[in-house]
Design a protein around this motif. Structure first.
Motif, PDB file in Angstrom:
ATOM      1  N   PHE A 137       0.822  -1.212   0.000  1.00  0.00           N
ATOM      2  CA  PHE A 137       0.000   0.000   0.000  1.00  0.00           C
ATOM      3  C   PHE A 137       0.859   1.266   0.000  1.00  0.00           C
ATOM      4  O   PHE A 137       0.337   2.369  -0.171  1.00  0.00           O
ATOM      5  N   PHE A 157     -10.117  -2.711  -1.389  1.00  0.00           N
ATOM      6  CA  PHE A 157      -9.140  -2.644  -2.485  1.00  0.00           C
ATOM      7  C   PHE A 157      -9.823  -3.125  -3.763  1.00  0.00           C
ATOM      8  O   PHE A 157     -10.374  -4.218  -3.800  1.00  0.00           O
ATOM      9  N   ASN A 160      -9.122   1.636  -2.460  1.00  0.00           N
ATOM     10  CA  ASN A 160      -7.717   1.674  -2.857  1.00  0.00           C
ATOM     11  C   ASN A 160      -7.584   1.021  -4.228  1.00  0.00           C
ATOM     12  O   ASN A 160      -8.336   0.111  -4.587  1.00  0.00           O
TER      13      ASN A 160
END
Length: 883
Positions: free
Chosen positions: A5, A198, A21
């Motif tokens: 990340f 994500f 994300n």
């Protein structure tokens, strides 16, 4: 592999106040010196995959690909999930259970053998067409399915309880590829992590070659062998060479009397002639604007038939329209659009760079079928009669096309070319409402004229999901299909996988006694020899409305362009054009009868199952309690797991188990259908108290290696040229000179510690991603297969089982060498220092004492594959890495 990340390419987006994300693959490409928009869309998905998993400078491989439109660079691909069907899924879960035992032997933690990514197994291959043409056929077939497969289903229930990330879609829900398309696939996969949601492209591998169907929804995926799927489940990357990508430009429109089936059979013919094995195919051009997603799915589904790894369609408005139609969450649909546009994965008008480009004007499509043996052999509807006449001598010598034979005490006779099976089946077409409704309209028009299916035709309707019967019921077309004998028989692959069930005994007797070359017509994707039914020699793929038409005609020995399909009770001649639907009629039914609520309601409890499934009991445990069973058995792959690894050595003085020609399929190598009463597998089952009525099928018994070893090369139509003029799984035992079954001969060789090799022609292993074709080959003692070319999945499976795939150099073949099969073969140059494409020598010791040495190449493509060979199998390598 953990997601970084802190990568400079990690970014956050917000949609409807929900944060996600993601990895900015466009920026990564730009930093590496190329424009992502120039890549084919399918490679953009792969680029994001290697970027997200942090594989060094792999993203730069895509720049090199753009410069050359091809590449020799190896990347590691980690799919988001795995999809299985039960024929291939059961042995995969058996292997995982066996690996837990092996891990315990090694002193490791058995729970390390556990899927690390989501795995969905859809039970769709086990239902057989025992009952048909009746209102209660579905109930009868379901009852028999559970009676036959209770041991398998108990085992899967154990797996569902004992493995994490493993879900089972119960029997009677639908075909895995259609369930995947209509429910499981997300296009943009969302993973919950410690850093929040994500988002990344939904990707997968599947244990069925038709996993490619979901490429139509812009989900990149393809079929792999069960052993590769197991490695992916356990977090192992799948190594691959960046593929060539063939751009397929579509122009014009599918119109008038043309179906999506006609389109895909034409595409299959074109791409087979082009040669796209091991390559990606991506569809583009203005023709996409007129193709529904269901039509695209028909085209993507048959990628294995045209030889490609996948047939990909980029995300566009049609993708969003389909997601909405199938009841997907509105926010998720918005996320797909937002993500695709941000990442350069939304279809634009400008052309990407392709290795090569093919163009097809869909205005010129013609009504088509494919057969009588291979899906790539397209036949114009107008040429069908002549096609069968030309093929007839290859089925039966000196056949009289006009001779008929009375069936039992009935009032009809049958002859060559008569259709004895007409099946609306398979994911290829049953996922497409337009062709299913078209079939219903043909049945409606025929019924209103008083026309019926011929009495010798076994008719069946096996949709790919419950949604199909829902919209057929709402339209009222189901009663007309029932009227012609196309009653619901089950939700599964049925006829396409070889679960066509028995014909009427009187019909089977006439076919056998009179050596008739009868036909089947099915809406499937596979028609290889011996697959559909052991007594049916000519098998044709067709659209669902044509399946209904041929059930009415009762024969393929007819020109449906010119000849009447039937005659009414009043003597009126009826032609195909009289009962064929118009596009307006099809669209009218679709607009009023196919609704999002149908998909939402039918998939609401997709993992629940009926009472039969709910009543199956299973105990959760770390390891499986192996019980005596002819369905589930602990395989012998890990017997020597605790022993030190043995160095690779040459194969010395091997004998030839088989000599094969071209196009030996995985159906030839490892049949999925019925078990012959005279086969070694039948003898094994009977010795364990199983009567012929309880044999079930090879596919259903893939969890027992004893059955499957005996079934390897047991297809009734396989031709081992060591036994000229003989069909079936036989060979010559060179130790005795006797002709015997391939299994029995292999066991005799094994007793004497004699290694075995197989020689074959082009396209060895074409067909479904059938891991048992490689497992059985290995367990028979075959150390190497020398072929001119290998099908992609089967070559990989051979490597995964430690069997060496080899090709002679410079166009040399076993036929050009004049091999008889009685030679002794040594493969030289095999050491622990082997590398991809390693050069080898093949020493041939002929019976007369003359020796010949031939150059050959090991068809092992990556460093990872070399490791699998060194460890004896991919599973052995994985266990050692996890300990």
């Amino acid at each position: 592999m953990a997601i970084d990340f802190n990568s400079k390419y990690a970014k956050r987006i917000k949609l409807d106040n929900v944060e996600y994300n993601m990895f900015d693959v466009k920026k990564a490409a730009s930093d590496s010196g190329f424009a992502l928009e120039k890549l084919p869309y399918c490679l953009r998905v792969l680029a994001e995959n290697v970027l997200r998993h942090g594989y060094g400078d792999s993203i730069k491989s895509f720049k090199a690909w753009l410069q050359n439109k091809t590449s020799e660079d190896e990347i590691n691909y980690l799919p988001a999930r795995v999809l299985m069907q039960d024929f291939t899924g059961v042995p995969a879960i058996v292997d995982l259970a066996s690996m837990r035992d092996a891990m315990q032997v090694l002193g490791g933690n058995p729970l390390k053998i556990n899927p690390l990514i989501p795995v969905d197994l859809v039970i769709d291959h086990s239902v057989q067409v025992d009952s048909y043409g009746k209102n209660d056929s579905f109930a009868q077939n379901v009852q028999k399915e559970f009676e036959r497969n209770n041991e398998r289903y108990e085992f899967l229930k154990w797996g569902q309880k004992s493995f994490k990330n493993f879900r089972v879609v119960p029997p009677g829900t639908g075909i895995c590829h259609q369930v995947n398309l209509e429910c499981l696939a997300q296009v943009v996969h969302v993973e919950e992590t410690e850093k929040g949601n994500f988002a990344y492209p939904d990707t997968l591998v599947g244990t069925d070659s038709h996993t490619t169907m979901v490429n139509a929804l812009s989900v990149l995926g393809w079929g792999v062998g069960g052993i590769e799927a197991e490695a992916a489940m356990l977090g192992q990357p799948l190594p691959m060479i960046l593929p060539e990508v063939i751009g397929f430009k579509l122009t014009g429109k599918v119109a008038k009397n043309i179906t999506a089936t006609d389109l895909v059979l034409t595409v299959t013919e074109i791409l087979r002639k082009k040669g796209v094995v091991g390559k990606f195919v991506e569809f583009f051009g203005p023709g996409l604007d007129s193709l529904s997603l269901a039509d695209r799915a028909t085209v993507s589904n048959m990628a294995p038939e045209y030889g490609a790894t996948c047939g990909f369609f980029p995300v566009d408005d049609e993708t969003l329209k389909y997601l909405t139609l199938t009841g997907r969450d509105k926010h998720k649909v918005k996320l797909v659009e937002e993500y695709a546009k941000l990442q350069g994965m939304w279809r634009e008008d400008h052309q990407a760079v392709y290795t090569d480009v093919i163009e097809l004007n869909m205005d010129n499509l013609e009504p088509s079928l494919a057969g009588p043996r291979r899906p790539q052999d397209r036949v114009k509807l107008s040429d069908m009669k002549n096609n069968f006449i030309e093929a007839l001598p290859t089925f039966v010598a000196n056949a009289d096309i006009n001779q008929k034979h009375k069936v039992g005490n009935g009032d009809y006779s049958i002859g060559h070319g008569d259709v004895v099976i007409a099946a609306i089946t398979s994911c290829t077409n049953t996922s497409n409402p337009s062709v299913m409704i078209a079939a219903g309209i043909v049945a409606e028009k025929a019924s209103k004229l008083g026309i019926k299916s011929k009495p010798w035709v076994k008719t069946s309707l096996a949709p790919g999901s419950q949604v199909v019967t829902e919209y057929l019921s709402k339209s009222g077309l189901d009663r007309y299909l029932d009227n012609l004998g196309f009653n619901l028989v089950g939700y599964g692959c049925t006829t396409c996988i070889g679960n066509s069930g028995p014909l009427e005994s009187e019909i089977e007797k006439v076919i056998k006694d009179s050596e008739l070359a009868v036909a089947s017509v099915l809406s499937g994707n596979r028609n290889f020899e011996g697959r559909i039914h052991p007594f049916v020699r000519a098998n044709y793929l067709a659209s669902p409305p044509l399946v209904v038409a041929y059930a009415i005609a009762g024969s393929v020995y007819i020109d449906l362009d010119k000849d009447p399909i039937a005659t009414t009770a009043t003597g009126q001649k009826v032609f195909l054009k009289d009962i064929w639907p118009t596009q307006e009629e099809i669209k009218a039914y679709m607009s009023s009868c196919v609704t999002p609520s149908m998909f939402s309601s039918k998939y609401k409890d997709v993992f629940r199952g009926d009472k039969n499934w709910q009543n199956i009991q299973a105990i959760e445990s770390q390891t499986y309690d192996w019980k005596p069973s002819t369905y589930i058995n602990n395989p012998p792959y890990f017997v020597d797991i605790a022993k030190p690894k043995v160095a690779l050595n040459d194969i010395n003085n091997a004998r030839v188990l088989a000599l094969f020609g071209d196009s030996i399929t995985t159906d030839h190598i490892s049949p999925a259908g019925s078990i012959s009463k005279t086969s070694p597998a039948a003898q094994f089952l009977m010795s364990h108290g199983v009567s012929p009525a309880g044999f079930n099928s090879y596919g259903s018994r893939r969890g027992n290696h004893e059955v499957m070893m005996r079934g390897t090369f047991a297809n009734v139509r396989i031709k081992n040229l060591l036994c000229a003029g003989v069909e079936g799984g036989v060979t010559i035992n060179h130790l005795t000179g006797q002709q015997m079954s391939i299994y029995d001969a292999a066991m005799e060789y094994k007793k004497k510690s004699v290694p075995l090799v197989i020689f074959a022609g082009k396209e060895y292993g074409t067909g479904s991603s059938r891991d048992w074709a490689a497992k059985g080959t290995s367990l028979l003692g075959v150390k190497a297969v020398v072929a001119e070319t290998f099908e992609r999945i089967h070559r990989s499976n051979l490597v995964g089982m430690g069997v060496l795939p080899i090709s002679f150099n410079s166009g040399v073949t076993w036929k050009s060498l004049g091999l008889k099969g009685n030679e002794e073969i040594s493969i030289l140059g095999i050491t622990d220092d082997i590398k991809p494409y390693h050069p080898l020598k093949c020493l041939i010791k002929k019976a007369g004492g003359n020796n010949e040495t031939v150059d050959a190449t090991l068809q092992v493509y990556t460093d990872n594959e070399v490791e699998y060979i060194k460890h004896g199998s991919i599973l052995g390598a994985v266990i050692k890495s996890l300990k």
